[in-house]
Design a protein around this motif. Structure first.
Motif, mmCIF file in Angstrom:
data_model
loop_
_atom_site.group_PDB
_atom_site.id
_atom_site.type_symbol
_atom_site.label_atom_id
_atom_site.label_comp_id
_atom_site.label_asym_id
_atom_site.label_seq_id
_atom_site.Cartn_x
_atom_site.Cartn_y
_atom_site.Cartn_z
ATOM 1 N N HIS A 1 1.204 4.409 -2.780
ATOM 2 C CA HIS A 1 1.019 5.852 -2.554
ATOM 3 C C HIS A 1 2.097 6.666 -3.282
ATOM 4 C CE1 HIS A 1 -2.303 6.716 0.108
ATOM 5 N NE2 HIS A 1 -1.923 5.851 1.020
ATOM 6 N N HIS B 1 0.821 -1.216 0.000
ATOM 7 C CA HIS B 1 0.000 0.000 0.000
ATOM 8 C C HIS B 1 0.859 1.272 0.000
ATOM 9 C CE1 HIS B 1 -3.541 2.426 1.153
ATOM 10 N NE2 HIS B 1 -2.744 3.042 2.009
ATOM 11 N N ASP C 1 -6.549 7.335 -0.011
ATOM 12 C CA ASP C 1 -6.584 5.965 -0.518
ATOM 13 C C ASP C 1 -7.499 5.815 -1.737
ATOM 14 O OD1 ASP C 1 -4.864 5.291 1.469
ATOM 15 O OD2 ASP C 1 -6.343 4.280 2.729
ATOM 16 N N SER D 1 0.371 9.387 6.047
ATOM 17 C CA SER D 1 -1.034 8.997 5.993
ATOM 18 C C SER D 1 -1.568 8.856 7.402
ATOM 19 C CB SER D 1 -1.165 7.679 5.224
ATOM 20 O OG SER D 1 -0.624 6.635 5.997
HETATM 21 ZN ZN ZN Z 1 -3.056 5.091 2.546
#
Ligand code: ZN
Ligand code: KG4
Length: 349
Positions: A119, A115, A312, A140
């Motif tokens: 980003h 993840h 996200d 984040s």
């Molecule tokens: Zn994230």
């Protein structure tokens, strides 16, 4: 866009957004997001079980919406990419199971990706191929890290990270104590516009000389959060009104000041001239301006995706998947796990 660039569908379910993105090469064709944020607001944070259930309900309609927007059928895709971690275990499982089902039914390769690296990779949908090497700053709700990137599909090295709260978490907690609701980042960003960033001198975590020896590229936001709480309490005790906009602006300045200082220091120390900023907090308007202003005076380039691509989404997963295909990486096995604590050094599982 070249017609033979790979068509990749990416699925993101690590937190409270069900994201399905479709890209061809570096071109974004669809970015469908269904958020369960409203269902969590009254709890002041994401409730994992509620998020998992919402992903389950949103998955098929979001895939259909993305395919309709991109004007493709699932059979057209060359590969499926999915966030395998890090994130909420139950939430990740829904995305990974959906991706496996699609990959198996369509007979297409699957890439389980990180993840956090996604980003960073998303920026190439907006600004073209990623500069490599680059310093990436990932900020984040769950993470705050400085990374050295030599190859976004394989070479991600951590330089530093938060030792307590993540930057987004600090925004969320401070918004809560100011009674501003959840998620905190966007509301503090908005409130701060009518406040003064120099009204209150909040502490800059891990910037003192003795901290820099051990934590030069690390962050700490928990002391700042406590300082804001103490300041607000003292104000309330004295019976004076709390100047919410000034507190928001001064707090935001403290966070952005430290983030930008450390990112620039990381770039200078490595002799690297490009910084990519990603993650939900990268949507912050002050962070974007401060980073660009200070970097420009040092001859360093800063790339930040547009706000909608910072929080996200599925496009970021498709973007990293597309890079995996383009660079000939070996796909994941069909029994790939969802790993809630997948380390940043593991970009592809
Ligand atoms: Zn994230
Ligand atoms: O990347 P993201 O969508 O989810 C995680 O992977 O955590 O980041 C969500 C975080 C939340 O803490 C939210 O308050 C913060 O990003 N955020 C912001 C802004 N928009 C979202 N923080 C500061 N300013 C913003 N404009």
């Amino acid at each position: 866009m070249t017609a033979d660039a790979p068509l990749v569908l990416g699925i993101e379910t690590s937190c409270d957004e069900t994201g399905v993105g479709i890209v061809r090469g570096h071109t974004l064709l669809a970015d469908a997001v269904a958020s369960s944020v409203d269902e969590h607001a009254r709890f002041g944070g994401v409730v994992p079980e509620v998020a998992s259930r919402a992903h389950l309900e949103a998955m098929v309609p979001t895939i259909e919406r993305a395919c309709a927007t991109a004007g493709i059928r699932p059979y057209d895709v060359d590969a499926i990419a999915v966030t395998s971690g890090p994130g909420l275990a139950g939430a990740l499982l829904v995305g990974v199971a959906a991706a496996k089902a699609l990959a198996f039914a369509l007979g297409k390769p699957i890439y389980g990706v990180n993840h956090l690296a996604a980003h960073v990779a998303v920026d190439q949908l907006e600004h073209g191929p990623l500069p490599e090497p680059a310093i990436a700053m990932l900020v984040s709700g769950g993470h705050s890290s400085l990374l050295r990137i030599t190859d976004v599909t394989t070479g991600v090295e951590p330089m530093g990270a938060t030792i307590d709260d993540a930057a987004g978490e600090a925004f969320d907690k401070v918004a809560r104590l100011l009674g501003l609701g959840f998620p905190g980042g966007p509301v503090i960003d908005r409130e701060a516009r009518s406040g003064s960033s120099v009204a209150i001198d909040f502490p800059r975590g891990l910037t003192a000389r003795h901290d820099l020896e051990r934590h030069r590229f690390d962050f700490s936001f928990s002391g700042l959060k406590t300082a804001v709480a103490r300041w607000v309490e003292a104000r309330e005790r004295s019976g004076e009104p709390v100047p919410v906009a000034d507190v928001a602006a001064s707090f935001q300045e403290a966070v952005c000041d430290v983030l930008v200082r450390k990112a620039l220091d990381a770039a200078s120390s490595e002799g690297i001239e490009d910084i990519v900023i990603g993650g939900g907090v990268a949507a912050n308007s002050r962070l974007r301006v401060l980073a660009e202003d200070r970097a420009a005076s040092l001859g360093i380039r800063v790339r930040v995706p547009r706000p909608g691509l910072c929080t996200d989404n599925g496009a970021m997963v498709a973007a990293l998947g597309s890079e995996m295909v383009a660079r000939g990486r070996t796909p994941s096995a069909l029994d790939l796990p969802a790993d809630s604590s997948q380390p940043i050094t593991s970009v592809l599982v």
